[in-house]
Motif scaffolding. Structure first.
Motif, mmCIF file in Angstrom:
data_model
loop_
_atom_site.group_PDB
_atom_site.id
_atom_site.type_symbol
_atom_site.label_atom_id
_atom_site.label_comp_id
_atom_site.label_asym_id
_atom_site.label_seq_id
_atom_site.Cartn_x
_atom_site.Cartn_y
_atom_site.Cartn_z
ATOM 1 N N ASN A 79 0.673 -1.199 0.227
ATOM 2 C CA ASN A 79 0.153 0.071 0.371
ATOM 3 C C ASN A 79 0.827 1.529 -0.007
ATOM 4 O O ASN A 79 0.614 2.374 0.963
ATOM 5 C CB ASN A 79 -0.554 0.095 1.230
ATOM 6 N N TYR A 80 2.079 0.886 -0.687
ATOM 7 C CA TYR A 80 2.693 2.304 -0.532
ATOM 8 C C TYR A 80 2.634 3.656 -1.554
ATOM 9 O O TYR A 80 2.345 4.910 -0.695
ATOM 10 C CB TYR A 80 4.095 2.325 -1.677
ATOM 11 N N ARG A 81 1.106 3.706 -2.136
ATOM 12 C CA ARG A 81 0.235 4.545 -2.511
ATOM 13 C C ARG A 81 -0.498 5.338 -1.894
ATOM 14 O O ARG A 81 -0.144 7.090 -1.327
ATOM 15 C CB ARG A 81 -0.237 4.383 -3.867
ATOM 16 N N LYS A 88 2.517 13.264 2.075
ATOM 17 C CA LYS A 88 1.689 14.698 1.791
ATOM 18 C C LYS A 88 0.764 15.037 1.968
ATOM 19 O O LYS A 88 0.684 16.421 2.233
ATOM 20 C CB LYS A 88 1.700 14.280 0.090
ATOM 21 N N SER A 89 -0.096 15.005 2.648
ATOM 22 C CA SER A 89 -1.774 15.240 3.558
ATOM 23 C C SER A 89 -0.816 15.532 5.008
ATOM 24 O O SER A 89 -2.437 16.381 5.493
ATOM 25 C CB SER A 89 -2.541 14.875 3.257
ATOM 26 N N VAL A 92 1.317 18.076 9.161
ATOM 27 C CA VAL A 92 3.013 18.243 10.077
ATOM 28 C C VAL A 92 4.089 18.708 9.378
ATOM 29 O O VAL A 92 5.538 19.420 8.591
ATOM 30 C CB VAL A 92 3.205 17.677 11.177
ATOM 31 N N LEU A 93 3.959 17.529 8.127
ATOM 32 C CA LEU A 93 5.549 17.471 6.937
ATOM 33 C C LEU A 93 5.003 17.954 6.491
ATOM 34 O O LEU A 93 6.156 17.862 5.829
ATOM 35 C CB LEU A 93 4.762 15.756 6.963
ATOM 36 N N ALA A 94 4.350 18.378 5.897
ATOM 37 C CA ALA A 94 3.625 18.670 5.121
ATOM 38 C C ALA A 94 4.600 20.482 4.488
ATOM 39 O O ALA A 94 5.891 20.909 3.201
ATOM 40 C CB ALA A 94 2.763 20.449 4.322
ATOM 41 N N PRO A 95 5.942 21.237 5.405
ATOM 42 C CA PRO A 95 6.933 22.284 5.375
ATOM 43 C C PRO A 95 7.609 21.647 4.586
ATOM 44 O O PRO A 95 8.857 22.373 4.601
ATOM 45 C CB PRO A 95 5.589 23.018 6.815
ATOM 46 N N MET A 96 7.561 20.939 5.754
ATOM 47 C CA MET A 96 9.329 19.893 5.287
ATOM 48 C C MET A 96 9.815 19.510 4.371
ATOM 49 O O MET A 96 10.685 19.071 3.848
ATOM 50 C CB MET A 96 9.253 19.068 6.922
ATOM 51 N N VAL A 97 8.578 18.829 3.771
ATOM 52 C CA VAL A 97 8.939 17.324 2.769
ATOM 53 C C VAL A 97 8.650 17.824 1.371
ATOM 54 O O VAL A 97 8.174 18.867 0.418
ATOM 55 C CB VAL A 97 7.193 16.264 2.486
ATOM 56 N N LEU A 98 9.737 17.572 0.334
ATOM 57 C CA LEU A 98 9.917 18.563 -0.940
ATOM 58 C C LEU A 98 8.935 17.364 -1.986
ATOM 59 O O LEU A 98 8.540 17.745 -2.553
ATOM 60 C CB LEU A 98 11.127 18.580 -1.497
ATOM 61 N N VAL A 99 9.292 15.640 -1.748
ATOM 62 C CA VAL A 99 9.280 15.053 -2.269
ATOM 63 C C VAL A 99 9.293 13.287 -2.020
ATOM 64 O O VAL A 99 9.490 13.272 -1.061
ATOM 65 C CB VAL A 99 10.336 15.130 -3.643
ATOM 66 N N VAL A 275 10.981 7.103 -1.027
ATOM 67 C CA VAL A 275 12.058 8.011 -0.668
ATOM 68 C C VAL A 275 11.207 9.134 -0.107
ATOM 69 O O VAL A 275 10.660 9.605 -0.853
ATOM 70 C CB VAL A 275 12.927 7.862 -2.213
ATOM 71 N N VAL A 276 11.775 9.919 0.854
ATOM 72 C CA VAL A 276 11.257 10.991 1.180
ATOM 73 C C VAL A 276 12.481 12.275 1.410
ATOM 74 O O VAL A 276 13.462 11.954 2.384
ATOM 75 C CB VAL A 276 11.277 10.542 3.061
ATOM 76 N N GLN A 277 12.722 13.302 0.772
ATOM 77 C CA GLN A 277 13.120 14.373 1.013
ATOM 78 C C GLN A 277 12.716 15.588 1.122
ATOM 79 O O GLN A 277 11.543 16.066 0.855
ATOM 80 C CB GLN A 277 13.414 14.827 -0.924
ATOM 81 N N LEU A 278 13.500 16.353 2.643
ATOM 82 C CA LEU A 278 13.007 17.214 2.624
ATOM 83 C C LEU A 278 13.464 18.118 2.596
ATOM 84 O O LEU A 278 14.777 18.824 2.045
ATOM 85 C CB LEU A 278 13.655 17.383 4.942
#
Length: 462
Positions: A79-81, A88-89, A92-99, A275-278
């Motif tokens: 269930n990676y999607r 993404k939604s 808290v993470l939205a301001p930190m995450v780019l990709v 993969v999470v890029q900040l």
């Protein structure tokens, strides 16, 4: 204030010796700051490379990092999607995450059966648009532009390979790879081509292409998640240097959809990592904690773990440890030089002013006052040496950075030579405080000897 005024006058009394001592401290500050700035730039460069291509964090199935290379298909995230959408939604993470992007790693055999050659390969399936966005990460403002992924605007059956793999598979002529061994006569030495059953698999999995005969083609054979063989015919669009020879000899990059068809066939596609890029590396602890909380609350059934880039790339920590050892050795050596230089200056000052010390003591100045006078002189030398050393080192670093010099890191093309001094506040503060402490320590022993002089013995030198 009187003590400070006397200390300044005493330093100006023998200007040549004071200037020589200051020059020794300035040169020492240059050595520490310039080497420290050089190592900082290497550290930031390594971090930038790892973050551009692998992100700050990766979400994997538990145990994949230790055991997944043997059978990546068994460690796929189904269930990676949904996980990506949740990340993404999240407010808290939205301001930190780019990709946030999925990848699929698999092992197989890459072959150029027209030439009768093949070897084991390590393939990575990616989403090209996400990878191009990740390549734009440049939080440390390096004057280097990374080109888009060679798979950009290509068909799903396109692939890129490492330079070493291109040489092994005898694709040098088509891909314009240099330093290749002469190719044998393909007509006389070519193998029988793909086995019939494997060829049938290739025909059923590849997309139709009218230009296939004009492109470099390889066959990638892999095992599906159920253990059955599967093969895809890939059109190689480019060979790229990967930096590490072992990886360069095995690397195949392809579209995520093609990799998923190879591994899962018609079953539900999975990803071996998310993969999470900040935006900033400093956000990594907070982002990691938040991601772990989301996984533990919303995706309990998926036994996942979050791994940062320092764990995924052990060489990064090893390189930092090596440079830290070298920096410590250089700092210790410079500290010893400054210690003896300032100590010699203060000892000469005590010897030359023996009568003055005796006179001051005879006039009622206590031992503490004599000690404070010489310590103040050492403090002034330290403040001046540290200030002039930091300012001149920052100016010299700026000149070097704008000189157009370059150097070639291992396994990479030439990059601009950058020395980061200004803005590295911890490096500047550490160097300045270190010089102050060394100068004070150097002055303490002569000051103690001066304060313990016998008044009568000191006046005999008059």
């Amino acid at each position: 204030m009187k003590t400070l005024a006397l200390a300044i006058r005493n330093l100006l009394r023998n200007r040549r010796r004071s200037i020589t001592t200051l020059l020794a401290m300035i040169v020492g500050a240059h050595a520490v700051l310039l080497f420290g700035g050089y190592t900082r730039n290497i550290t930031y460069g390594l971090q930038t490379d790892y973050v551009k291509y692998g992100g700050h964090l990766q979400i994997e199935r538990a145990g994949y990092y230790q055991f997944g290379s043997g059978n990546p298909a068994e460690y796929g995230i189904a269930n990676y999607r949904e996980i990506i959408d949740a990340l993404k939604s999240d407010p808290v993470l939205a301001p930190m995450v780019l990709v946030v992007t999925p990848t699929l790693q698999l092992q197989g055999i890459a072959g150029n059966f027209k030439q009768g050659v093949s070897r084991t390969a390590l393939a990575l399936g990616v989403l090209v648009n996400d990878q191009n966005r990740m390549r734009g990460w440049n939080d440390y403002h390096f004057p280097v532009t990374v080109p888009p992924l060679a798979l950009t605007r290509t068909e799903t059956d396109a692939a890129i390979v490492g330079m070493g793999l291109a040489r092994v598979l005898q694709l040098c002529g088509q891909l314009h790879v240099r330093d290749c061994a002469p190719q044998t006569n393909p007509t006389a030495n070519a193998g029988p081509g793909l086995p019939a059953d494997v060829a049938q698999l290739a025909r059923t999995t590849q997309a139709a292409s009218t230009s296939a005969s004009q492109q470099s083609t390889i066959e990638l054979l892999a095992a599906t998640a159920r253990g059955a063989p599967n093969v895809a015919e890939l059109h190689v669009v480019k060979a790229e240097q990967q930096g590490i020879k072992e990886y360069d000899d095995m690397y195949v990059g392809l579209h995520l959809a093609q990799a998923q068809r190879l591994v899962y066939g018609g079953d539900q596609p999975k990803a071996t990592a998310i993969v999470v890029q900040l935006a900033h590396t400093g956000d990594m602890p907070a982002a990691k904690a938040r991601i772990e909380h989301l996984l533990a609350t919303k995706f309990k059934r998926e036994e996942t773990e979050v791994v940062d880039y320092t764990t995924l790339n052990p060489f990064y920590g090893q390189a930092l440890a090596m440079f830290a050892t070298l920096f410590g050795f250089i700092a210790l050596l410079i500290a010893a030089i400054v210690l003896f230089t300032v100590g010699n200056t203060m000892s000469m000052a005590v010897f030359e002013r023996t009568v003055e010390i005796g006179t001051l003591r005879a006039m009622g100045l206590r031992r503490e006052g004599v000690r404070r006078l010489f310590m103040c002189e050492g403090l002034l030398l330290g403040v001046l040496g540290a200030s002039l050393g930091v300012l001149s080192a920052a100016a010299l670093a700026a000149v070097i950075n704008h000189s157009g010099l370059s150097w070639t890191p291992p396994g990479r093309s030439p990059v601009p030579l950058i020395i980061r001094v200004w803005g590295e506040n911890d490096l500047i503060a550490g160097t300045a405080i270190g010089l102050l402490l060394v100068s004070m320590l150097s002055a303490w022993f002569p000051a103690r000897r001066a304060s313990h002089m016998n008044i009568v013995d000191a006046l005999r030198y008059a």
